[in-house]
Write an enzyme that holds these catalytic residues in place. Structure first.
Site, mmCIF file in Angstrom:
data_model
loop_
_atom_site.group_PDB
_atom_site.id
_atom_site.type_symbol
_atom_site.label_atom_id
_atom_site.label_comp_id
_atom_site.label_asym_id
_atom_site.label_seq_id
_atom_site.Cartn_x
_atom_site.Cartn_y
_atom_site.Cartn_z
ATOM 1 N N SER A 225 -10.809 -1.193 0.963
ATOM 2 C CA SER A 225 -9.469 -1.768 0.867
ATOM 3 C C SER A 225 -9.380 -2.964 -0.067
ATOM 4 C CB SER A 225 -8.966 -2.165 2.257
ATOM 5 O OG SER A 225 -9.818 -3.129 2.831
ATOM 6 N N GLU B 140 -15.549 3.217 5.099
ATOM 7 C CA GLU B 140 -14.220 3.562 4.574
ATOM 8 C C GLU B 140 -14.449 4.494 3.403
ATOM 9 O OE1 GLU B 140 -12.033 -0.089 3.649
ATOM 10 O OE2 GLU B 140 -12.739 -0.867 5.557
ATOM 11 N N LYS C 82 0.267 3.398 4.847
ATOM 12 C CA LYS C 82 -0.033 3.158 3.434
ATOM 13 C C LYS C 82 0.639 4.262 2.605
ATOM 14 C CE LYS C 82 -3.921 0.677 5.275
ATOM 15 N NZ LYS C 82 -3.330 -0.654 5.395
ATOM 16 N N ASP D 149 -12.976 5.995 7.622
ATOM 17 C CA ASP D 149 -11.632 5.420 7.609
ATOM 18 C C ASP D 149 -11.012 5.732 6.246
ATOM 19 O OD1 ASP D 149 -9.402 3.796 7.464
ATOM 20 O OD2 ASP D 149 -10.347 2.097 8.474
ATOM 21 N N HIS E 195 -13.418 -2.737 7.416
ATOM 22 C CA HIS E 195 -12.208 -3.486 7.775
ATOM 23 C C HIS E 195 -12.355 -4.251 9.106
ATOM 24 C CE1 HIS E 195 -7.831 -3.737 8.885
ATOM 25 N NE2 HIS E 195 -7.782 -4.032 7.597
ATOM 26 N N ASN F 155 0.837 -1.202 0.000
ATOM 27 C CA ASN F 155 0.000 0.000 0.000
ATOM 28 C C ASN F 155 0.874 1.253 0.000
ATOM 29 O OD1 ASN F 155 -2.438 -1.569 0.398
ATOM 30 N ND2 ASN F 155 -1.688 -1.906 2.479
ATOM 31 N N HIS G 266 -6.973 4.107 2.742
ATOM 32 C CA HIS G 266 -6.456 3.984 1.369
ATOM 33 C C HIS G 266 -6.615 5.267 0.549
ATOM 34 C CE1 HIS G 266 -5.515 -0.242 1.888
ATOM 35 N NE2 HIS G 266 -6.560 -0.230 2.701
HETATM 36 C C1 LIG Z 1 -9.400 0.234 5.812
HETATM 37 C C2 LIG Z 1 -8.325 -0.071 6.786
HETATM 38 N N1 LIG Z 1 -8.435 0.391 8.028
HETATM 39 C C3 LIG Z 1 -7.491 0.148 8.956
HETATM 40 C C4 LIG Z 1 -6.379 -0.600 8.654
HETATM 41 C C5 LIG Z 1 -5.372 -0.893 9.723
HETATM 42 O O1 LIG Z 1 -4.324 0.000 9.640
HETATM 43 P P1 LIG Z 1 -2.872 -0.413 10.155
HETATM 44 O O2 LIG Z 1 -2.259 -1.240 9.083
HETATM 45 O O3 LIG Z 1 -2.184 0.873 10.405
HETATM 46 O O4 LIG Z 1 -3.071 -1.195 11.416
HETATM 47 C C6 LIG Z 1 -6.210 -1.070 7.356
HETATM 48 C C7 LIG Z 1 -4.981 -1.833 7.003
HETATM 49 O O5 LIG Z 1 -4.984 -2.937 6.548
HETATM 50 C C8 LIG Z 1 -7.213 -0.825 6.399
HETATM 51 O O6 LIG Z 1 -7.120 -1.301 5.159
#
Ligand SMILES: Cc1ncc(COP(=O)(O)O)c(C=O)c1O
Length: 381
Positions: free
Chosen positions: A173, A169, A231, A198, A123, A36, A201
């Site tokens: 993702s 989100e 990311k 969130d 997620h 990412n 991405h």
């Molecule tokens: C949409 C989403 N939120 C949260 C996370 C978690 O973030 P981190 O990798 O910093 O723990 C991810 C990572 O995979 C994600 O894709």
């Protein structure tokens, strides 16, 4: 420990193997189609230099304690102030990871009597927090604003007296599609609710100056935005932007924030530099936009799959075994493509998740998609 004590774990692993769902850690290698690291910040000399400079001015490697005790380093505070100014949030809290931030926010902020209406594709880290929350929770069909509205109305009709929380989100993702953020913000307003976005991405690559799709909403008292740093920012941790009172509440009540060693101050210094890079190096975003558009067009031309429009390009395979075989053959040929299987994605939707980053160029994308088309044809369903 009797052999039976471990045998049950082996049985479960064997079951995963049979279903094509057993996972294993693999060495990094091949051309990057799975990270990412969208803007290729992670290996940049500028981030490395920022960490070196921080070390030279005496920044410790470890925080040495939780934020509420000895671990609150000036680097954390400076990062949070700068991030709040950059994203336009009243206040920002820096967490050690996006996972920890989502778990903390959903388990702490929604109160008993509230409802969390979450997109069906949010997620795992949001689920972690939602499961621990005192509020009730219900899934809404993916990106269906009407479904969110109906869930809230139903809850009110059934006597719900608290506040609704909408959890989405901004860019999904595993599907790479965008949420209808303005419509969801209006829905939250209409129902005296909160909206949690969130931006994992989207941060760094979309919105004005890379501020994400929630840019312009972050100063609202009912909007909470999560910018993960692992990311496009190329570092690690997560910046949670919210009103000062909600941040203060998290500092007082979020167990994952209180009872955990603060992130490395060096990492905070690196995130500060990553934010400055977004400002100073807009060319990266322009190059990324061009490459992303090219990859979407090539996906359609070479594989006959319509792209998501974003940098996350899912190629739906369906069958777990076939997805794993295709990905493995691509890796053997030096293209780091990964199969994503349930439970990360819904049953029957195993896929190749191709991520476009500035770690590849357009010729490599063409070469990769040409080979992928051939291998997909050979690996019959
Ligand atoms: C949409 C989403 N939120 C949260 C996370 C978690 O973030 P981190 O990798 O910093 O723990 C991810 C990572 O995979 C994600 O894709």
């Amino acid at each position: 420990m009797t052999p039976a004590g471990l045998a049950r774990y082996e049985t479960t692993l064997a079951g995963l193997e049979r279903k094509g769902r057993r996972r294993e850690l693999m060495a990094q290698g091949g051309v990057d189609f799975s990270s990412n690291d969208y803007l290729a910040f992670a290996g940049s000399t500028r981030l490395a230099a920022a960490v070196t400079a921080a070390l030279q001015r005496g920044t410790p490697v470890g925080a040495g304690g939780s934020r509420l005790l000895r671990g609150n380093h000036p680097e954390h505070v400076a990062l949070e102030d700068e991030a709040a100014a950059f994203f336009g949030a009243e206040r920002v809290l820096y967490f050690g990871s996006g996972y920890a931030a989502n778990a903390a926010l959903f388990s702490t902020l929604p109160q008993r009597g509230d409802i969390i209406v979450y997109d069906a594709l949010v997620h795992a880290s949001a689920h972690e927090g939602i499961q621990a929350s005192r509020a009730q929770a219900v899934a809404a069909a993916h990106n269906d604003v009407e479904a969110f509205a109906r869930a809230i109305e139903q809850w009110r009709n059934d006597g719900g007296i608290g506040h609704p929380w909408i959890a989405v989100e901004s860019l999904y993702s595993m599907d790479g599609d965008r949420a209808p953020v303005p419509e969801l913000a209006a829905l939250a307003e209409r129902h005296d609710g909160f909206l949690v976005i969130d931006e994992a991405h989207a941060t760094g690559v979309y919105g004005p100056g890379g501020r994400g799709f929630a840019a312009g909403l972050e100063n609202r008292a009912n909007v909470i935005v999560l910018h993960t740093c692992g990311k496009a920012l190329g570092v690690s941790g997560a910046l949670l932007g919210a009103s000062a009172v909600l941040c203060d509440y998290l500092v007082n009540r979020a167990r994952g924030f209180i009872y955990s060693t603060a992130p490395s101050p060096l990492m905070a210094a690196a995130v500060r530099e990553a934010l400055r890079m977004l400002v100073d190096e807009p060319q990266r975003r322009t190059d990324f936009d061009t490459l992303r558009a090219f990859a979407n067009a090539e996906l359609a031309a070479k594989i006959g799959v319509e792209g998501s429009g974003s940098q996350i390009l899912p190629v739906l395979i369906g069958d777990n075994g076939r997805a794993v075989r295709i990905a493995a053959r691509m890796r053997e040929e030096g293209f780091d493509i990964r199969a994503i299987r349930p439970p990360t994605v819904p049953e029957g939707t195993a896929r190749l998740r191709i991520a476009i980053t500035l770690n590849v160029d357009s010729q490599t994308i063409t070469r990769t998609f040409t080979r992928l088309a051939a291998i997909m044809a050979e690996e019959k369903p």
